[in-house]
Design an enzyme around this catalytic site. Sequence first.
Site, PDB file in Angstrom:
ATOM      1  N   LYS A  65       0.807  -1.233   0.000  1.00 20.79           N
ATOM      2  CA  LYS A  65       0.000   0.000   0.000  1.00 20.79           C
ATOM      3  C   LYS A  65       0.836   1.278   0.000  1.00 20.79           C
ATOM      4  O   LYS A  65       0.412   2.298  -0.532  1.00 20.79           O
ATOM      5  CB  LYS A  65      -0.946   0.014   1.205  1.00 20.79           C
ATOM      6  CG  LYS A  65      -2.106  -0.962   1.078  1.00 20.79           C
ATOM      7  CD  LYS A  65      -3.080  -0.756   2.225  1.00 20.79           C
ATOM      8  CE  LYS A  65      -4.208  -1.765   2.171  1.00 20.79           C
ATOM      9  NZ  LYS A  65      -5.249  -1.508   3.171  1.00 20.79           N
ATOM     10  N   ASP A 100     -10.006   2.902   1.866  1.00 17.38           N
ATOM     11  CA  ASP A 100     -10.214   2.493   3.261  1.00 17.38           C
ATOM     12  C   ASP A 100     -10.801   3.670   4.053  1.00 17.38           C
ATOM     13  O   ASP A 100     -11.576   3.468   4.993  1.00 17.38           O
ATOM     14  CB  ASP A 100      -8.899   2.065   3.922  1.00 17.38           C
ATOM     15  CG  ASP A 100      -8.419   0.706   3.416  1.00 17.38           C
ATOM     16  OD1 ASP A 100      -9.258  -0.115   3.014  1.00 17.38           O
ATOM     17  OD2 ASP A 100      -7.189   0.469   3.426  1.00 17.38           O
TER      18      ASP A 100
HETATM   19  P1  NAP Z   1      -0.927  -2.857  11.335  1.00 18.74           P
HETATM   20  O1  NAP Z   1      -0.593  -1.744  10.436  1.00 18.74           O
HETATM   21  O2  NAP Z   1       0.015  -3.985  11.531  1.00 18.74           O
HETATM   22  O3  NAP Z   1      -1.280  -2.228  12.792  1.00 18.74           O
HETATM   23  C1  NAP Z   1      -1.590  -3.077  13.867  1.00 18.74           C
HETATM   24  C2  NAP Z   1      -2.091  -2.231  15.045  1.00 18.74           C
HETATM   25  O4  NAP Z   1      -2.525  -3.125  16.069  1.00 18.74           O
HETATM   26  C3  NAP Z   1      -1.016  -1.347  15.649  1.00 18.74           C
HETATM   27  O5  NAP Z   1      -1.610  -0.162  16.107  1.00 18.74           O
HETATM   28  C4  NAP Z   1      -0.529  -2.221  16.827  1.00 18.74           C
HETATM   29  O6  NAP Z   1       0.044  -1.476  17.875  1.00 18.74           O
HETATM   30  C5  NAP Z   1      -1.835  -2.812  17.283  1.00 18.74           C
HETATM   31  N1  NAP Z   1      -1.661  -4.039  18.066  1.00 18.74           N
HETATM   32  C6  NAP Z   1      -1.232  -5.249  17.604  1.00 18.74           C
HETATM   33  N2  NAP Z   1      -1.218  -6.146  18.607  1.00 18.74           N
HETATM   34  C7  NAP Z   1      -1.632  -5.478  19.728  1.00 18.74           C
HETATM   35  C8  NAP Z   1      -1.835  -5.854  21.071  1.00 18.74           C
HETATM   36  N3  NAP Z   1      -1.608  -7.107  21.492  1.00 18.74           N
HETATM   37  N4  NAP Z   1      -2.297  -4.925  21.949  1.00 18.74           N
HETATM   38  C9  NAP Z   1      -2.548  -3.667  21.530  1.00 18.74           C
HETATM   39  N5  NAP Z   1      -2.378  -3.226  20.259  1.00 18.74           N
HETATM   40  C10 NAP Z   1      -1.922  -4.126  19.370  1.00 18.74           C
HETATM   41  O7  NAP Z   1      -2.307  -3.542  10.898  1.00 18.74           O
HETATM   42  P2  NAP Z   1      -3.529  -2.888  10.076  1.00 18.74           P
HETATM   43  O8  NAP Z   1      -3.320  -3.130   8.642  1.00 18.74           O
HETATM   44  O9  NAP Z   1      -3.743  -1.499  10.571  1.00 18.74           O
HETATM   45  O10 NAP Z   1      -4.731  -3.845  10.540  1.00 18.74           O
HETATM   46  C11 NAP Z   1      -5.244  -3.792  11.847  1.00 18.74           C
HETATM   47  C12 NAP Z   1      -6.548  -4.604  11.893  1.00 18.74           C
HETATM   48  O11 NAP Z   1      -7.508  -3.993  11.024  1.00 18.74           O
HETATM   49  C13 NAP Z   1      -6.389  -6.047  11.398  1.00 18.74           C
HETATM   50  O12 NAP Z   1      -7.248  -6.858  12.151  1.00 18.74           O
HETATM   51  C14 NAP Z   1      -6.879  -5.986   9.958  1.00 18.74           C
HETATM   52  O13 NAP Z   1      -7.417  -7.221   9.508  1.00 18.74           O
HETATM   53  C15 NAP Z   1      -7.993  -4.946  10.099  1.00 18.74           C
HETATM   54  N6  NAP Z   1      -8.286  -4.246   8.856  1.00 18.74           N
HETATM   55  C16 NAP Z   1      -9.575  -4.301   8.421  1.00 18.74           C
HETATM   56  C17 NAP Z   1      -9.929  -3.631   7.279  1.00 18.74           C
HETATM   57  C18 NAP Z   1     -11.360  -3.702   6.831  1.00 18.74           C
HETATM   58  O14 NAP Z   1     -11.652  -3.288   5.716  1.00 18.74           O
HETATM   59  N7  NAP Z   1     -12.264  -4.189   7.670  1.00 18.74           N
HETATM   60  C19 NAP Z   1      -8.981  -2.889   6.551  1.00 18.74           C
HETATM   61  C20 NAP Z   1      -7.657  -2.862   7.037  1.00 18.74           C
HETATM   62  C21 NAP Z   1      -7.329  -3.555   8.182  1.00 18.74           C
HETATM   63  P3  NAP Z   1       1.627  -1.104  17.849  1.00 18.74           P
HETATM   64  O15 NAP Z   1       1.748   0.098  16.946  1.00 18.74           O
HETATM   65  O16 NAP Z   1       1.935  -0.834  19.251  1.00 18.74           O
HETATM   66  O17 NAP Z   1       2.339  -2.315  17.294  1.00 18.74           O
END
Ligand code: NAP
Length: 268
Positions: A65, A100
């Site tokens: 992305k 998004d």
């Molecule tokens: P990402 O860029 O890897 O970010 C992950 C986030 O989760 C970070 O803020 C991380 O905090 C936090 N995190 C991970 N483990 C944690 C824990 N144990 N306790 C507290 N915070 C934690 O991932 P992303 O792409 O943003 O995706 C995040 C979620 O959104 C995923 O479940 C993904 O499937 C979902 N998503 C859904 C859509 C949709 O269309 N529905 C679109 C995109 C993503 P740190 O910064 O401290 O590591």
Amino acid sequence: MQVFGLLGNPVGHSLSPPMHEAAYEALDIDARYVTFEPDRDAAAAAVEAAATLGIAGLNVTIPFKRDVLDAVEPDGVARRVGAVNTIDLSEGTPRGYNTDVAGVERSLAYHDVSIDGRDAVVVGAGGAGRAAAFALADAGASVHIANRTVERAASLAADVPGATAGGLETLSRVEDAQILVNATSVGMDPDDGETPVPEGNLHAGLAVLDAVYAPIETRLLREAAAVGATTIDGAWMLLFQGVEAFERWTGRAAPVDAMNEALRAELA
Ligand code: NAP
């Protein structure tokens, strides 16, 4: 026949092909939606190749992305968010969008949740958190970003107009907010017994959008529903980013119900 596709690595799990193909079928559009899995360092080459092959449009997912930003002309939203998830290849220059952001905004609008003038908390500061924070701020909310890694929340808040940031202890701000977005991966399979927000912070005046869509009903959404909050699952966000991409590519109103049905059949 038009070809649309998804660039990602891996893309095997993607729900986009059935969702988009349901739209083509509903509107009798002669098109196919296929997945592409280029090498991780080949984002720009893949966009160029797609343009050469006459592919009409691409979605982009992890890990490309950000990488494709340099291979397209991003619109204002994609540039500010710093990520592209939709590319229109129908004209000479590939145009990049971040649907998004619209996915968050349209999920809330579809459920009659007003954003303008509201207090919103976004938990998470990764890709989904960035999209949610910009969507909410651009629609007039005051946004607080709470993240495990405080520096990441602060860095995002510096980009988002009026936003504040803190660690997970600042989730107590949810008690005075009207909108909560979970943009962490907490609650996802196989850790679906976890929740990113303490149950005691939830209340009936809250609308909760959980970006997690596997499982569809997360512990956060169950606990939010139990206190009378409005709940919006992650499939809505996924649906509306796809709806927005479809509309950008075709210039036609998307068949939202057909796309939603196809998506939920995959997630069932
Ligand atoms: P990402 O860029 O890897 O970010 C992950 C986030 O989760 C970070 O803020 C991380 O905090 C936090 N995190 C991970 N483990 C944690 C824990 N144990 N306790 C507290 N915070 C934690 O991932 P992303 O792409 O943003 O995706 C995040 C979620 O959104 C995923 O479940 C993904 O499937 C979902 N998503 C859904 C859509 C949709 O269309 N529905 C679109 C995109 C993503 P740190 O910064 O401290 O590591």
